[in-house]
Design an enzyme around this catalytic site. Structure first.
Site, PDB file in Angstrom:
ATOM      1  N   ARG A  40     -25.180  29.573  35.105  1.00  0.00           N
ATOM      2  CA  ARG A  40     -26.585  29.414  34.749  1.00  0.00           C
ATOM      3  C   ARG A  40     -27.454  29.516  35.995  1.00  0.00           C
ATOM      4  O   ARG A  40     -27.158  28.906  37.029  1.00  0.00           O
ATOM      5  CB  ARG A  40     -26.815  28.063  34.077  1.00  0.00           C
ATOM      6  CG  ARG A  40     -26.140  27.935  32.727  1.00  0.00           C
ATOM      7  CD  ARG A  40     -26.415  26.573  32.115  1.00  0.00           C
ATOM      8  NE  ARG A  40     -25.762  26.431  30.823  1.00  0.00           N
ATOM      9  CZ  ARG A  40     -25.817  25.335  30.073  1.00  0.00           C
ATOM     10  NH1 ARG A  40     -26.495  24.269  30.512  1.00  0.00           N
ATOM     11  NH2 ARG A  40     -25.205  25.287  28.899  1.00  0.00           N
ATOM     12  N   ARG A  77     -26.413  34.906  19.184  1.00  0.00           N
ATOM     13  CA  ARG A  77     -27.852  34.626  19.279  1.00  0.00           C
ATOM     14  C   ARG A  77     -28.413  35.022  20.642  1.00  0.00           C
ATOM     15  O   ARG A  77     -29.596  35.373  20.752  1.00  0.00           O
ATOM     16  CB  ARG A  77     -28.111  33.139  19.008  1.00  0.00           C
ATOM     17  CG  ARG A  77     -27.849  32.715  17.577  1.00  0.00           C
ATOM     18  CD  ARG A  77     -28.453  31.356  17.267  1.00  0.00           C
ATOM     19  NE  ARG A  77     -27.860  30.281  18.044  1.00  0.00           N
ATOM     20  CZ  ARG A  77     -26.773  29.614  17.670  1.00  0.00           C
ATOM     21  NH1 ARG A  77     -26.137  29.944  16.536  1.00  0.00           N
ATOM     22  NH2 ARG A  77     -26.307  28.620  18.407  1.00  0.00           N
ATOM     23  N   ILE A 114      -8.768  15.161  22.217  1.00  0.00           N
ATOM     24  CA  ILE A 114      -8.122  14.116  21.421  1.00  0.00           C
ATOM     25  C   ILE A 114      -8.257  14.375  19.924  1.00  0.00           C
ATOM     26  O   ILE A 114      -7.337  14.114  19.146  1.00  0.00           O
ATOM     27  CB  ILE A 114      -8.675  12.727  21.810  1.00  0.00           C
ATOM     28  CG1 ILE A 114      -7.814  11.612  21.200  1.00  0.00           C
ATOM     29  CG2 ILE A 114     -10.145  12.572  21.400  1.00  0.00           C
ATOM     30  CD1 ILE A 114      -8.165  10.238  21.738  1.00  0.00           C
ATOM     31  N   GLY A 152     -16.281  18.938  19.427  1.00  0.00           N
ATOM     32  CA  GLY A 152     -14.945  18.354  19.394  1.00  0.00           C
ATOM     33  C   GLY A 152     -14.417  18.186  20.800  1.00  0.00           C
ATOM     34  O   GLY A 152     -14.976  18.719  21.761  1.00  0.00           O
ATOM     35  N   HIS A 153     -13.326  17.440  20.911  1.00  0.00           N
ATOM     36  CA  HIS A 153     -12.676  17.246  22.193  1.00  0.00           C
ATOM     37  C   HIS A 153     -11.167  17.241  21.992  1.00  0.00           C
ATOM     38  O   HIS A 153     -10.670  17.128  20.861  1.00  0.00           O
ATOM     39  CB  HIS A 153     -13.134  15.943  22.855  1.00  0.00           C
ATOM     40  CG  HIS A 153     -14.558  15.966  23.294  1.00  0.00           C
ATOM     41  ND1 HIS A 153     -15.579  15.543  22.478  1.00  0.00           N
ATOM     42  CD2 HIS A 153     -15.145  16.386  24.446  1.00  0.00           C
ATOM     43  CE1 HIS A 153     -16.739  15.691  23.107  1.00  0.00           C
ATOM     44  NE2 HIS A 153     -16.501  16.200  24.302  1.00  0.00           N
ATOM     45  N   ASP A 210      -6.461  21.077  25.681  1.00  0.00           N
ATOM     46  CA  ASP A 210      -7.364  21.961  26.412  1.00  0.00           C
ATOM     47  C   ASP A 210      -6.633  23.051  27.181  1.00  0.00           C
ATOM     48  O   ASP A 210      -7.018  24.222  27.132  1.00  0.00           O
ATOM     49  CB  ASP A 210      -8.219  21.153  27.399  1.00  0.00           C
ATOM     50  CG  ASP A 210      -9.356  20.409  26.721  1.00  0.00           C
ATOM     51  OD1 ASP A 210      -9.620  20.683  25.538  1.00  0.00           O
ATOM     52  OD2 ASP A 210      -9.981  19.561  27.378  1.00  0.00           O
ATOM     53  N   TYR A 242      -8.603  17.400  18.465  1.00  0.00           N
ATOM     54  CA  TYR A 242      -7.771  18.539  18.083  1.00  0.00           C
ATOM     55  C   TYR A 242      -6.313  18.110  17.929  1.00  0.00           C
ATOM     56  O   TYR A 242      -5.627  18.520  16.993  1.00  0.00           O
ATOM     57  CB  TYR A 242      -7.882  19.651  19.132  1.00  0.00           C
ATOM     58  CG  TYR A 242      -9.299  19.991  19.520  1.00  0.00           C
ATOM     59  CD1 TYR A 242     -10.307  20.096  18.562  1.00  0.00           C
ATOM     60  CD2 TYR A 242      -9.651  20.215  20.853  1.00  0.00           C
ATOM     61  CE1 TYR A 242     -11.614  20.399  18.923  1.00  0.00           C
ATOM     62  CE2 TYR A 242     -10.946  20.522  21.220  1.00  0.00           C
ATOM     63  CZ  TYR A 242     -11.926  20.604  20.254  1.00  0.00           C
ATOM     64  OH  TYR A 242     -13.218  20.893  20.609  1.00  0.00           O
ATOM     65  N   ASP A 298     -29.846  33.917  33.761  1.00  0.00           N
ATOM     66  CA  ASP A 298     -30.463  33.231  32.628  1.00  0.00           C
ATOM     67  C   ASP A 298     -30.231  34.091  31.396  1.00  0.00           C
ATOM     68  O   ASP A 298     -30.901  35.105  31.180  1.00  0.00           O
ATOM     69  CB  ASP A 298     -31.961  33.034  32.869  1.00  0.00           C
ATOM     70  CG  ASP A 298     -32.611  32.215  31.756  1.00  0.00           C
ATOM     71  OD1 ASP A 298     -31.952  31.964  30.730  1.00  0.00           O
ATOM     72  OD2 ASP A 298     -33.794  31.840  31.903  1.00  0.00           O
ATOM     73  N   LEU A 299     -29.273  33.703  30.577  1.00  0.00           N
ATOM     74  CA  LEU A 299     -28.910  34.495  29.415  1.00  0.00           C
ATOM     75  C   LEU A 299     -29.998  34.528  28.340  1.00  0.00           C
ATOM     76  O   LEU A 299     -29.925  35.344  27.420  1.00  0.00           O
ATOM     77  CB  LEU A 299     -27.611  33.944  28.802  1.00  0.00           C
ATOM     78  CG  LEU A 299     -26.320  34.259  29.558  1.00  0.00           C
ATOM     79  CD1 LEU A 299     -25.156  33.499  28.955  1.00  0.00           C
ATOM     80  CD2 LEU A 299     -26.047  35.750  29.533  1.00  0.00           C
TER      81      LEU A 299
END
Length: 390
Positions: free
Chosen positions: A45, A103, A140, A137-138, A168, A142, A72-73
């Site tokens: 970014r 988007r 744990i 989500g994280h 992860d 999943y 900057d997308l």
């Protein structure tokens, strides 16, 4: 010590990858590809660019091995730069929620339009579709849905989060890296580019295949902490020693267990060497082993069992691990730019890997990368003025 001018090495030398900056498994997949020789450009970014930090390694080791451009997308100029990067790239990695890159105008349709051979790698927890796909989500969570978390922990106690290595990085980033390389192999054979949908829930489910097989064969019980490999067996567990540190015992096979017994002098009187094949004896055997291991320090036990098939190892902490004689001999950890860190893996006899670049700060290579894309100096200045790049 890494050198920016060092030639590329590794089996993926010549591969060009664009990484849309994220956290966790996406950067890990990009790190794996960079470790294996790919030229990876990380799109950070523009708001995170701090030129005063340039020239010093960024502390995030997951970002090692690549260059960074600040973009900057959300601007037309930023999208233009990303699509320019994609035009000559082999693969792209992104880890946003489903629909975000669409988007922003850099989704699969836009990218494959400028480069039909591109492999578009997508890293999420839930995947690109399904009821949970739009939500956060994280690791744990999943693990919880796939059943993996249920199986990790002590009998009669709560499930234990296994760091975020299983979800992860094992089920996520590693699977994405494999998926990208597989799709690139197809492209090399004449196929068109495609999207790789790497979801952590998918990857963790695949990693648990053996447990599902053992259940079908009647060799695994659903309650946790009562099985051969989950800490249920007293000969596959950890034990506290006299100094408060631990040893890990993995003497699964009878001959290795016999060597462990011989080396340690198990059991102490009045304990008995009960039949270990009968799970009914496991609680008593565990108590006996625990009593024995508390009579010596961790390192004393390590020396006693060293150089044998007793399958006993010291439980080392993060600081101790790099100095272990075996890991040191193999160079499992290396020091790059003065920073100790895990070395690239696996190893290749003909195309050895190396750490060529330290982790960059966001935007550290913006001008260099834009110049490589053919942008003249005045156009780069205009993009900066429009805050499209930094």
């Amino acid at each position: 010590m890494t050198e920016e001018s060092a030639p590329a090495t590794g089996p993926l030398t010549g591969l060009r990858v664009v990484e849309l900056a994220g956290i966790g498994p996406g950067p890990f997949a990009a790190m794996m590809l960079a470790d294996l020789g790919a030229d990876v450009v990380r799109v950070d970014r523009a708001t995170e660019v701090r030129p005063a930090a340039f020239g010093t390694p960024h502390p995030d080791l997951l970002n090692r091995g690549r260059r960074s451009v600040g973009v900057d997308l959300k601007t037309a100029g930023g999208r233009e730069v990303v699509l320019a990067l994609v035009r000559d790239a082999d693969a792209l990695i992104e880890g946003f929620r489903p629909g975000v890159t669409e988007r922003l105008g850099v989704g699969p349709a836009e990218c494959l339009a400028v480069n039909p051979r591109l492999v578009y790698g997508r890293m999420t927890g839930w995947g690109q579709h399904g009821p949970n796909a739009p939500y956060a989500g994280h690791d744990i969570g999943y693990l919880a849905l796939t059943g993996a978390l249920h199986g990790i922990g002590r009998a009669g106690q709560a499930p234990v989060p296994p760091l975020n290595l299983l979800g992860d990085f094992g089920g996520g980033g590693m699977m994405l890296a494999l998926g990208i390389v597989s799709a690139l192999y197809a492209v090399q054979g004449g196929a068109r580019g495609q999207v790789v949908d790497a979801a952590i829930v998918d990857g963790v489910a695949v990693l648990s295949t053996q447990i599902h097989a053992l259940r079908r064969m009647g060799m695994w019980q659903d309650p946790r902490g009562v099985n051969l490999l989950d800490g249920g067996a007293p000969f596959y567990d950890t034990y506290e020693c006299a100094d408060g540190r631990y040893v890990a015992v993995g003497a699964l096979e009878p001959q290795f267990y016999a060597e462990l017994v011989r080396r340690t002098g198990f059991p102490l009187p009045p304990d008995e060497a009960l039949d270990r094949t009968d799970p009914a004896n496991w609680p008593a055997l565990r108590r006996a082993w625990a009593r024995l291991f508390r009579t010596r320090t961790r390192d004393e036990w390590t020396e006693l069992a060293g150089g044998s098939d007793a399958c006993l190892a010291p439980v080392l902490d993060w600081a101790e691990a790099p100095d272990h004689p075996h890991l040191a001999d193999r160079g499992v950890f290396v020091s790059a730019d003065g920073v100790p860190q895990p070395a690239p893996a696996p190893r290749f006899s003909g195309t050895p890997t190396a750490l060529r670049r330290p982790p960059p700060h966001p935007g550290e290579h913006t001008d260099e990368i834009l110049a490589e894309l053919g942008y003249p100096a005045d156009r780069i200045d205009a993009l900066r003025a429009a805050t499209a790049v930094a």
